[in-house]
Structure formats: structure tokens, C-alpha cells
Scaffold this motif. Sequence first.
Motif, PDB file in Angstrom:
ATOM      1  N   UNK A  87       7.739   0.501   6.674  1.00  8.69           N
ATOM      2  CA  UNK A  87       6.863   1.530   7.238  1.00  8.69           C
ATOM      3  C   UNK A  87       5.490   1.574   6.577  1.00  8.69           C
ATOM      4  N   UNK A  88       5.328   0.876   5.446  1.00  8.98           N
ATOM      5  CA  UNK A  88       4.007   0.802   4.844  1.00  8.98           C
ATOM      6  C   UNK A  88       3.794   1.630   3.606  1.00  8.98           C
ATOM      7  N   UNK A  89       4.835   1.805   2.788  1.00  8.86           N
ATOM      8  CA  UNK A  89       4.696   2.507   1.513  1.00  8.86           C
ATOM      9  C   UNK A  89       4.966   1.557   0.358  1.00  8.86           C
ATOM     10  N   UNK A  90       4.227   1.737  -0.722  1.00 12.28           N
ATOM     11  CA  UNK A  90       4.548   1.106  -1.998  1.00 12.28           C
ATOM     12  C   UNK A  90       5.099   2.204  -2.898  1.00 12.28           C
ATOM     13  N   UNK A  91       6.340   2.016  -3.364  1.00 11.71           N
ATOM     14  CA  UNK A  91       7.033   3.027  -4.170  1.00 11.71           C
ATOM     15  C   UNK A  91       7.324   2.421  -5.546  1.00 11.71           C
ATOM     16  N   UNK A  92       6.952   3.131  -6.601  1.00 15.92           N
ATOM     17  CA  UNK A  92       7.184   2.660  -7.962  1.00 15.92           C
ATOM     18  C   UNK A  92       8.035   3.683  -8.710  1.00 15.92           C
ATOM     19  N   UNK A 105       2.350   5.101  -2.590  1.00 18.93           N
ATOM     20  CA  UNK A 105       1.069   4.973  -1.896  1.00 18.93           C
ATOM     21  C   UNK A 105       1.296   4.473  -0.470  1.00 18.93           C
ATOM     22  N   UNK A 106       0.904   5.265   0.550  1.00 21.31           N
ATOM     23  CA  UNK A 106       0.967   4.791   1.939  1.00 21.31           C
ATOM     24  C   UNK A 106      -0.185   3.833   2.210  1.00 21.31           C
ATOM     25  N   UNK A 107       0.097   2.764   2.966  1.00 26.93           N
ATOM     26  CA  UNK A 107      -0.917   1.757   3.242  1.00 26.93           C
ATOM     27  C   UNK A 107      -1.572   1.939   4.602  1.00 26.93           C
ATOM     28  N   UNK A 108      -0.985   2.774   5.448  1.00 18.30           N
ATOM     29  CA  UNK A 108      -1.590   3.032   6.741  1.00 18.30           C
ATOM     30  C   UNK A 108      -1.130   2.113   7.850  1.00 18.30           C
ATOM     31  N   UNK A 109      -0.086   1.319   7.592  1.00 18.25           N
ATOM     32  CA  UNK A 109       0.427   0.428   8.619  1.00 18.25           C
ATOM     33  C   UNK A 109       1.643  -0.312   8.115  1.00 18.25           C
ATOM     34  N   UNK A 110       2.416  -0.936   9.010  1.00 19.34           N
ATOM     35  CA  UNK A 110       3.637  -1.648   8.617  1.00 19.34           C
ATOM     36  C   UNK A 110       3.354  -2.815   7.673  1.00 19.34           C
ATOM     37  N   UNK A 111       4.357  -3.150   6.884  1.00 18.18           N
ATOM     38  CA  UNK A 111       4.262  -4.256   5.932  1.00 18.18           C
ATOM     39  C   UNK A 111       5.267  -5.331   6.326  1.00 18.18           C
ATOM     40  N   UNK A 112       4.834  -6.595   6.304  1.00 16.97           N
ATOM     41  CA  UNK A 112       5.708  -7.684   6.716  1.00 16.97           C
ATOM     42  C   UNK A 112       6.130  -8.611   5.604  1.00 16.97           C
ATOM     43  N   UNK A 113       5.668  -8.357   4.363  1.00 16.58           N
ATOM     44  CA  UNK A 113       6.009  -9.235   3.251  1.00 16.58           C
ATOM     45  C   UNK A 113       5.938  -8.437   1.953  1.00 16.58           C
ATOM     46  N   UNK A 114       6.762  -8.772   0.961  1.00 19.89           N
ATOM     47  CA  UNK A 114       6.771  -8.008  -0.291  1.00 19.89           C
ATOM     48  C   UNK A 114       5.440  -8.060  -1.030  1.00 19.89           C
ATOM     49  N   UNK A 115       5.276  -7.138  -1.965  1.00 16.60           N
ATOM     50  CA  UNK A 115       4.106  -7.122  -2.836  1.00 16.60           C
ATOM     51  C   UNK A 115       4.251  -8.181  -3.920  1.00 16.60           C
ATOM     52  N   UNK A 116       3.115  -8.618  -4.455  1.00 17.53           N
ATOM     53  CA  UNK A 116       3.094  -9.458  -5.641  1.00 17.53           C
ATOM     54  C   UNK A 116       2.613  -8.633  -6.816  1.00 17.53           C
ATOM     55  N   UNK A 117       3.182  -8.878  -7.999  1.00 18.81           N
ATOM     56  CA  UNK A 117       2.861  -8.086  -9.188  1.00 18.81           C
ATOM     57  C   UNK A 117       2.401  -9.022 -10.289  1.00 18.81           C
TER      58      UNK A 117
END
Length: 438
Positions: free
Chosen positions: A426-431, A63-75
Motif C-alpha cells: 500500500x506504500x508505507x515504510x515501517x521501522x 512513512x507513507x509514500x503516496x502510492x503502491x510499492x512494487x519492490x522492497x527497500x534497500x538499506x
Amino acid sequence: MRGVLRTAVPALTAVFALSACGGGAGTDDVLSSGGWPGRHSDARNSNTATAESVDDLAPGWTRPLGGPVGSPAGIAANGQVSVAASTEAGCNLFSFQMDTGRKRWCTRLAPAVTTITPVSDGVANIYVGEDGGLLSFNEHGQRRWRIPVSGSPRSAQFTSDGSLLVVTHFGQVNVVDPQTGHLEAPLFDLVPVPTVEDGQNLPRLASDHGLPACFGGSEDCPVATTPAVDTATDRVFVTVWRPGEDRSALVALRYTAGDDAVVSEEWSVPDLPGGAVTSPVLSADGSTVYVHDGEGALWALDAETGEARWTHETGRPTALGPAVTEDGLLLLASADGSAPLTALRDAGDSVEVEWERTDVVPYGAPAVTADGRAYVVVDGDRALAAAVLDLADGATLEEEPLDPSTGLPVGTGVGPGGEFVITTVDGDVVVLREPQSV
């Protein structure tokens, strides 16, 4: 250790179950209830999961988020993935379902949220900061509360009495009731606040002042890392760059719960070469705290006193702390592929190299599963790949190519079903997960 100073001052704590009713040994860690609910998974910052790996990694969803990411996701333990991105418009905080990748909800907060990992409790409430504020949302995206803070919060932890502990990048320590946001203890400042002796009408710093410095560390961002918490002692470890100093110190705090709850400082190690530059990581028994200095060495320090036990030269500075398993294996990687994947064994007063993969170029922090495997993003034949390694000897068990458009990872994690979750700059969440039957 040369010139290490220990000073008595105030302390801080952080990390347990919301259902807990007391402190000390036997208290459950809310960040060990499943998933990858904190920036580094758990209270120890260990980058280890309670879930086992899957037998066959296959692409799940991106899922692209539409902008850069500066910190990991929480699950969260239920698989809900929460992540923030620097977007020009629309939402910048997102929540996705693990099984489908469907966006469950999103909202827009102040820009500092993009530097923070949302932290989940056992029922998938999340806690996240923005410029000058700390917020909580339930799993449906409804705001539960917001409180003002000085600065921008770093990723949160929990204390043994179930309180939420948050340190801002200005060094303000907040201990709050996770249900209401009310303070449970007086505010504690790791960096002294101005007093009347400093003059009158001093300008108040904006809540986002110095945030860009958090990516490298400086006096403008006194607290740039995530605290680690020993759930048996309520001792908390955090790096602090104090005014007038030329480096960050490693500081041990303690939170004492009860009617007269208080945060106090126990010791400080201010003279690691180049300062303490990575988030502190605790051994499973809480006796040792690991941190990298600014010149490329990994330090093992006695958690009770701050005295050095050993150092290991890595040859280059790093922004990543090690993944530390229950049995004392330390897995070292680099954020940019500049160092090989190395496994160390803590022998108490010394350290031994267990194995090293000079042929593997790792990017970002490894995520370790409960069955002794490591998920790592590595250089593949034509693009980056998701690799599964055996911790016993470092052997590659599996490698799955990633989409060539996928950027470098800013964070990795393990879902409650063993899913490999990658968040890219780059702003993607990959699973990646086990192949799904049609």
C-alpha cells in the motif's frame, strides 16, 4: 533429473566490493558491508543480515509514500533507506534517514523505477533503473550518471573487480564502471537480438514493454527475478524465459574480468516443471543454488553443473525464494499467508524438515539476523504483527502488533542496528527498533 539439459553459452557474474581490485576467493562482497543493501540483502540473495537482532522491538516510525510499492527497500550500511513508489505526481524515488525517518531527498524517474529495489554500495551511493536507463545517485540525491539500456533493469549486483552488473528485463547484461557508468565488458544478451536474417525495419520494443508480466513471468518479461552471484567464482545465476519456450530456465553465467573482459554462459536448466520462478539463492559456500519451480517444489542444484541434488514438495507455488543461513538452514514462507513457516536442513543429497510452525501465518520473506533469529510479518490477534522467531526451534520470542492500516509486506529487511524494516504494498515504510529513551 528428468531431461535436464546443460548447454554451453555465455555467462555472467555479479556481486563484490567496490574497493576490490581482483576476482576470486577473498574478495569482499559490497552487499555484506552492513544494512540490507540489495533486494535480498546480499550477493547470494540469502535474505540474511550481518546485523544482530534487537532485544525488544518497538514502533519506530512509519512513512507513507503516496502510492503502491512494487519492490522492497534497500538499506545502506549507514542506515539510509531507499525505496520507490508508484505515485501520480511528485517524487517516486525516496531516501529516508534510519534514526528519524526524515526524508533526506527524493526525485522523480520513469515509471519502471517502482518495480526495482535501489542497491547501495559501501558509501551509500545508490544504483537504480528506470525505463531504458540505469542511474546512480550519491547519498545526498545528486545524480552521478545515467546510461541507456535495453529494457528496464532488475536489481543490480557487483562483480569481483568492483564493476556493477545489471540485467534488464529484456535479458541484456550490462557490466559497468560504478564511478562513470562506462561499459567494462561487451553487452551480452540472454535473449538473442534480431539480426538481418530476421528482416529489416523491425519495430523496437518500448523499454517498458512486458513489465506487468514480470510479476508472474512470461516471454514478455524474459528476466523477472534478481540474479545471485558467487563471489568466489564470479558465477552468476539468473532465470530466463527464452523465445518460443513455455517456461523459464535457470541459467549460469560467468564474468571474466581484465583487458578482454567478457560475459559467457556455462549451463542452462530449461525443464524444471513450470519453469524456474523465484530468484536463485546460493548456499554460503556457493556449491548449491536453490530455486522454486512453477508447480510448488524447491530444487537444490549443483552450482557447477546444474545437476539436481534434491527436491522438496511444498504443495503450492510460491513467488518467494528461501532465506538461507550460513549453516545451511532454509527458511520458507509465502507471500500471501497461504503456507506455514518451515525450516529445512540441507543434508547434501537430501533435505530434512528441521521444524514447522503450522500455527504461524507468515506474509512475505523472512529477514534473518546474524544471531540466529528471524524477523517475520505474521497474522496477529487483530491485525498483522512483527514477530521474532528463534531459528533453532521456531519458537516465537516476541510479537509486536502493527498499525491496522498497514498493508501486506512487499519486502522486509534488517537495518545496521538490527532495525526491522517493512515495506508494504500500500506504500508505507515501517521501522521497528529498540525503544528510544526520551
